[in-house]
Design a protein around this motif. Structure first.
Motif, PDB file in Angstrom:
ATOM      1  N   VAL A   9    -100.192 -62.126 -73.376  1.00  0.00           N
ATOM      2  CA  VAL A   9    -101.126 -61.480 -72.351  1.00  0.00           C
ATOM      3  C   VAL A   9    -101.830 -62.786 -71.508  1.00  0.00           C
ATOM      4  O   VAL A   9    -103.002 -62.442 -70.275  1.00  0.00           O
ATOM      5  CB  VAL A   9    -101.643 -60.621 -73.028  1.00  0.00           C
ATOM      6  CG1 VAL A   9    -102.527 -59.349 -71.920  1.00  0.00           C
ATOM      7  CG2 VAL A   9    -100.700 -59.171 -73.050  1.00  0.00           C
ATOM      8  N   TRP A  63     -96.486 -57.438 -74.604  1.00  0.00           N
ATOM      9  CA  TRP A  63     -97.073 -57.014 -73.498  1.00  0.00           C
ATOM     10  C   TRP A  63     -97.708 -55.646 -73.111  1.00  0.00           C
ATOM     11  O   TRP A  63     -99.052 -55.360 -73.720  1.00  0.00           O
ATOM     12  CB  TRP A  63     -96.543 -56.985 -72.217  1.00  0.00           C
ATOM     13  CG  TRP A  63     -96.593 -56.048 -70.909  1.00  0.00           C
ATOM     14  CD1 TRP A  63     -95.928 -54.255 -70.242  1.00  0.00           C
ATOM     15  CD2 TRP A  63     -98.015 -55.764 -70.193  1.00  0.00           C
ATOM     16  NE1 TRP A  63     -96.880 -54.137 -69.128  1.00  0.00           N
ATOM     17  CE2 TRP A  63     -98.214 -55.162 -68.850  1.00  0.00           C
ATOM     18  CE3 TRP A  63     -99.121 -57.155 -70.302  1.00  0.00           C
ATOM     19  CZ2 TRP A  63     -98.914 -54.745 -67.724  1.00  0.00           C
ATOM     20  CZ3 TRP A  63     -99.324 -57.365 -68.640  1.00  0.00           C
ATOM     21  CH2 TRP A  63    -100.166 -56.066 -67.714  1.00  0.00           C
ATOM     22  N   GLN A  64     -96.700 -54.595 -74.108  1.00  0.00           N
ATOM     23  CA  GLN A  64     -96.287 -53.146 -74.633  1.00  0.00           C
ATOM     24  C   GLN A  64     -97.765 -53.411 -75.996  1.00  0.00           C
ATOM     25  O   GLN A  64     -98.664 -52.440 -75.906  1.00  0.00           O
ATOM     26  CB  GLN A  64     -95.258 -52.455 -75.320  1.00  0.00           C
ATOM     27  CG  GLN A  64     -95.175 -52.368 -74.059  1.00  0.00           C
ATOM     28  CD  GLN A  64     -95.043 -51.707 -73.015  1.00  0.00           C
ATOM     29  OE1 GLN A  64     -95.853 -50.077 -73.200  1.00  0.00           O
ATOM     30  NE2 GLN A  64     -95.028 -51.302 -71.370  1.00  0.00           N
ATOM     31  N   ASP A 101     -99.130 -61.169 -64.423  1.00  0.00           N
ATOM     32  CA  ASP A 101     -98.747 -60.611 -65.748  1.00  0.00           C
ATOM     33  C   ASP A 101     -98.380 -61.143 -66.241  1.00  0.00           C
ATOM     34  O   ASP A 101     -97.248 -61.808 -65.540  1.00  0.00           O
ATOM     35  CB  ASP A 101     -99.827 -58.962 -66.330  1.00  0.00           C
ATOM     36  CG  ASP A 101     -99.445 -58.676 -64.962  1.00  0.00           C
ATOM     37  OD1 ASP A 101     -98.136 -58.171 -65.586  1.00  0.00           O
ATOM     38  OD2 ASP A 101     -99.998 -57.669 -64.195  1.00  0.00           O
ATOM     39  N   GLN A 153    -101.744 -52.647 -74.305  1.00  0.00           N
ATOM     40  CA  GLN A 153    -101.339 -51.992 -72.797  1.00  0.00           C
ATOM     41  C   GLN A 153    -102.414 -50.710 -73.388  1.00  0.00           C
ATOM     42  O   GLN A 153    -102.948 -50.006 -72.054  1.00  0.00           O
ATOM     43  CB  GLN A 153    -100.277 -51.367 -72.420  1.00  0.00           C
ATOM     44  CG  GLN A 153     -99.160 -52.326 -71.229  1.00  0.00           C
ATOM     45  CD  GLN A 153    -100.817 -53.921 -70.550  1.00  0.00           C
ATOM     46  OE1 GLN A 153    -101.119 -53.224 -69.612  1.00  0.00           O
ATOM     47  NE2 GLN A 153    -100.553 -55.003 -70.720  1.00  0.00           N
ATOM     48  N   HIS A 154    -101.955 -49.869 -74.317  1.00  0.00           N
ATOM     49  CA  HIS A 154    -102.316 -48.417 -74.869  1.00  0.00           C
ATOM     50  C   HIS A 154    -104.169 -49.287 -75.539  1.00  0.00           C
ATOM     51  O   HIS A 154    -104.843 -48.557 -75.875  1.00  0.00           O
ATOM     52  CB  HIS A 154    -101.853 -48.101 -75.256  1.00  0.00           C
ATOM     53  CG  HIS A 154    -100.799 -47.524 -75.463  1.00  0.00           C
ATOM     54  ND1 HIS A 154    -100.822 -47.551 -73.747  1.00  0.00           N
ATOM     55  CD2 HIS A 154     -99.543 -48.178 -74.755  1.00  0.00           C
ATOM     56  CE1 HIS A 154     -99.233 -47.102 -73.306  1.00  0.00           C
ATOM     57  NE2 HIS A 154     -99.042 -47.213 -74.179  1.00  0.00           N
ATOM     58  N   SER A 180     -95.944 -59.021 -67.910  1.00  0.00           N
ATOM     59  CA  SER A 180     -95.294 -58.007 -67.505  1.00  0.00           C
ATOM     60  C   SER A 180     -93.971 -58.358 -66.058  1.00  0.00           C
ATOM     61  O   SER A 180     -93.308 -58.616 -66.147  1.00  0.00           O
ATOM     62  CB  SER A 180     -95.307 -56.571 -67.045  1.00  0.00           C
ATOM     63  OG  SER A 180     -94.693 -55.609 -66.728  1.00  0.00           O
TER      64      SER A 180
END
Length: 413
Positions: free
Chosen positions: A267, A394-395, A360, A398-399, A362
């Protein structure tokens, strides 16, 4: 056992779980084996006895590289590079490479890093001061230790100096056979990080440590030869750039977007690929132009080469080199056409074929996963496994709610 593996290497059994771990030792749920965390067994691991190097000065401990064999060889990064180099060899090409790494040193320990906010970390030196003679002389003892460590470990350097950014040092590893060059790069990164901690410091090869500082690059110098002759060199052509070199660069640019994730795998990698910091933002090439993705460095037959500037310091050397060489070989196979070189800052060009690199991780992962040429070159099993790992990465971020978001939105929104 693959044909290009030397006799004498030792096969042991080792946990296959490491192939499904992320960088925090968490198992990626949809891993290459589709197994639950408790079901991982042992797999064949080949210890490469010829790679043994002393871990530190004055001690008799040695570090050996190893690679997965058997069923998992196709997704082992070193196995992927060997596959690419075999494809080059099938065309009669021998590939030579040399890595340059920028890394940042902080006068912190693993404990103080955890207990302080980033703005309280103390870099080895303040300010930019790239190529500073004053800083190099003032830190002679530190430089002497790095040089001695590398000499003892058979990691010859062709350059060592301060780069732009606080506490940033750049080391240029001497060029050699491509597979050995990637091995040396792996040793170098591991040893520098370990050595720094013995000195009460922390070294990082992150692509971008701060938005206010330049990124950390991992440029790769590459040439190919046929029967000992530099195939990139042609004394009868402009700038001595041969047809083979033009095709090779053409392939690199053609697949720069599809294969980008191999040279920008995290990332954080994409925070480096922005205008104004001598990092590429689009497929471009130029003659001795550091703003381009590929920089041709003209010279006599022994020095004429290209510099692949997409990769950051955070790369897996095997995969970054697979990307740089593999795309070039595709260019030769497809007789790729090369446009005119860029003159000036490539990030400011508005030429017809201008198209930004993936923005990015993703986007880069999606392009790679859907690329038929990636599957052809690297193998469908590797493309699937690596794409899965990058989606997970990536995940993973993300949060997360960052300190920047709290500072920006907490009161005003």
């Amino acid at each position: 056992m693959a044909e290009d593996i030397p006799d004498g290497d030792r096969i042991i059994r080792f946990s296959e779980a490491v192939l499904a771990w992320d960088c925090s030792d968490r198992v990626i749920p949809a891993s290459f084996t589709q197994k639950p965390p408790s079901a991982f067994g042992d797999a064949e691991l080949r210890i490469l006895l010829g790679t043994g190097r002393p871990v530190s000065i004055g001690h008799d401990q040695c570090l050996y590289l190893a690679e997965f064999a058997g069923a998992h060889e196709s997704i082992c990064p070193r196995g992927v590079l060997r596959k690419v180099l075999r494809r080059a060899a099938d065309h009669g090409y021998n590939c030579t490479a040399g890595f340059e790494f920028e890394f940042m040193l902080f006068k912190e320990s693993a404990e103080t890093i955890d207990n302080k906010s980033f703005d309280q970390w103390t870099p080895l030196t303040r300010g930019p001061f790239g190529y500073s003679l004053t800083r190099a002389v003032a830190n002679k003892e530190l430089f002497d230790e790095i040089l001695a460590l590398c000499e003892n470990a058979r990691l010859p350097l062709s350059g060592l100096h301060f780069e732009t950014g606080p506490g940033v040092i750049e080391a240029s590893l001497r060029h050699c056979d491509a597979l050995d060059a990637a091995d040396r790069a792996v040793f170098f990164k591991s040893m520098i990080k370990s050595w720094a901690q013995t000195r009460g410091m922390m070294a990082t090869f992150m692509a971008k440590v701060s938005e206010n500082w330049p990124g950390q690059s991992g440029h790769i110098h590459i040439s190919v030869s046929v029967d000992g002759r530099n195939a990139f060199y042609d004394s009868e052509s402009s700038q001595n750039i041969s047809k083979t070199m033009r095709q090779f660069i053409g392939g690199q640019l053609e697949y720069l977007k599809d294969f980008c994730v191999l040279a920008a795998p995290n990332v954080n990698s994409y925070k480096r690929l922005v205008p104004g910091y001598w990092a590429p933002i689009c497929p471009s090439w130029g003659i001795d132009n550091r703003s381009c993705a590929v920089r041709v460095i003209p010279g006599d037959p022994a020095a004429h080469r290209l510099e692949y500037r997409l990769s950051g310091a955070d790369v897996n050397p095997y995969l970054a080199l697979s990307c740089a060489i593999g795309s070039g070989i595709l260019g030769i196979e497809e007789n790729a056409v090369l446009a005119a070189p860029i003159v000036g800052d490539a990030s400011e060009q508005k030429y017809p074929s201008f198209e930004r690199l993936p923005q990015d991780l993703s986007e880069a992962t999606s392009r790679f996963a859907q690329s038929a040429k990636a599957i052809d070159l690297f193998g469908d099993r590797f493309v699937e496994a690596f794409s899965c790992s990058r989606r997970w990465e990536w995940q993973a971020v993300q949060h997360r709610v960052t300190e920047f978001e709290r500072q920006r939105y907490f009161e005003i929104i």
